[in-house]
Design a protein around this motif. Structure first.
Motif, PDB file in Angstrom:
ATOM      1  N   SER A 127     -65.939-101.606 -55.548  1.00 14.77           N
ATOM      2  CA  SER A 127     -65.554-102.091 -54.224  1.00 14.77           C
ATOM      3  C   SER A 127     -64.088-101.788 -53.955  1.00 14.77           C
ATOM      4  O   SER A 127     -63.730-101.338 -52.868  1.00 14.77           O
ATOM      5  CB  SER A 127     -65.811-103.593 -54.109  1.00 14.77           C
ATOM      6  N   ALA A 128     -63.244-102.029 -54.933  1.00 16.52           N
ATOM      7  CA  ALA A 128     -61.814-101.759 -54.771  1.00 16.52           C
ATOM      8  C   ALA A 128     -61.573-100.259 -54.586  1.00 16.52           C
ATOM      9  O   ALA A 128     -60.774 -99.853 -53.740  1.00 16.52           O
ATOM     10  CB  ALA A 128     -61.044-102.283 -55.973  1.00 16.52           C
ATOM     11  N   GLN A 129     -62.273 -99.444 -55.367  1.00 13.65           N
ATOM     12  CA  GLN A 129     -62.117 -97.994 -55.243  1.00 13.65           C
ATOM     13  C   GLN A 129     -62.593 -97.504 -53.879  1.00 13.65           C
ATOM     14  O   GLN A 129     -61.937 -96.678 -53.242  1.00 13.65           O
ATOM     15  CB  GLN A 129     -62.898 -97.279 -56.341  1.00 13.65           C
ATOM     16  N   ILE A 130     -63.728 -98.009 -53.422  1.00 13.93           N
ATOM     17  CA  ILE A 130     -64.254 -97.598 -52.112  1.00 13.93           C
ATOM     18  C   ILE A 130     -63.304 -98.036 -51.007  1.00 13.93           C
ATOM     19  O   ILE A 130     -63.037 -97.278 -50.072  1.00 13.93           O
ATOM     20  CB  ILE A 130     -65.673 -98.179 -51.901  1.00 13.93           C
ATOM     21  N   GLU A 131     -62.797 -99.241 -51.116  1.00 17.90           N
ATOM     22  CA  GLU A 131     -61.836 -99.746 -50.124  1.00 17.90           C
ATOM     23  C   GLU A 131     -60.600 -98.856 -50.085  1.00 17.90           C
ATOM     24  O   GLU A 131     -60.107 -98.487 -49.019  1.00 17.90           O
ATOM     25  CB  GLU A 131     -61.449-101.188 -50.461  1.00 17.90           C
ATOM     26  N   GLU A 170     -57.480 -94.562 -47.443  1.00 13.43           N
ATOM     27  CA  GLU A 170     -56.838 -93.238 -47.543  1.00 13.43           C
ATOM     28  C   GLU A 170     -57.437 -92.261 -46.529  1.00 13.43           C
ATOM     29  O   GLU A 170     -56.708 -91.510 -45.876  1.00 13.43           O
ATOM     30  CB  GLU A 170     -57.002 -92.702 -48.967  1.00 13.43           C
ATOM     31  N   THR A 171     -58.747 -92.286 -46.385  1.00 12.42           N
ATOM     32  CA  THR A 171     -59.411 -91.391 -45.427  1.00 12.42           C
ATOM     33  C   THR A 171     -58.985 -91.718 -44.003  1.00 12.42           C
ATOM     34  O   THR A 171     -58.691 -90.808 -43.201  1.00 12.42           O
ATOM     35  CB  THR A 171     -60.952 -91.513 -45.559  1.00 12.42           C
TER      36      THR A 171
END
Length: 112
Positions: free
Chosen positions: A70-74, A79-80
């Motif tokens: 979840s943290a990585q996706i967030e 960033e995107t």
């Protein structure tokens, strides 16, 4: 008659002893069944606790990795969005000029 009476007495005593032995055997069987039941319940409880512990460990591993995901996706999403906003700001003016130029070209071709 005394011998018959003695024989009957012996039979009655034998019957009583047999009945007592049968009662004692039933009591022993009941105690063994009760003990076996208690041991089975203890074994089942131990097995259940062991499986619950394994489940909690697996759940913690999955939940922990999901939290990281979840943290990585967030972070990737942020960033995107930041990259797209930056790209939009850089190319907005160029796109407006291109559209204006294309509109003028089409206007000149059709009306002159």
């Amino acid at each position: 008659m005394t011998s018959q009476s003695q024989g009957i007495q012996q039979l009655l005593q034998a019957e009583k002893r047999a009945k007592d032995k049968l009662e004692e055997a039933k009591k022993r069987k009941g105690r063994r069944l009760k003990q076996a039941k208690e041991e089975a319940i203890a074994e089942i409880d131990h097995y259940r606790l062991q499986k619950e512990k394994e489940f909690r460990n697996k759940q913690m591993n999955v939940t922990g990795s999901q939290g990281n995901l979840s943290a990585q996706i967030e972070e990737q999403t942020t960033e995107t969005i930041r990259n797209l906003t930056s790209s939009y700001q850089k190319n907005k003016e160029r796109a407006q000029k291109y559209n204006l130029l294309y509109f003028c070209l089409v206007f000149l071709l059709f009306f002159f």
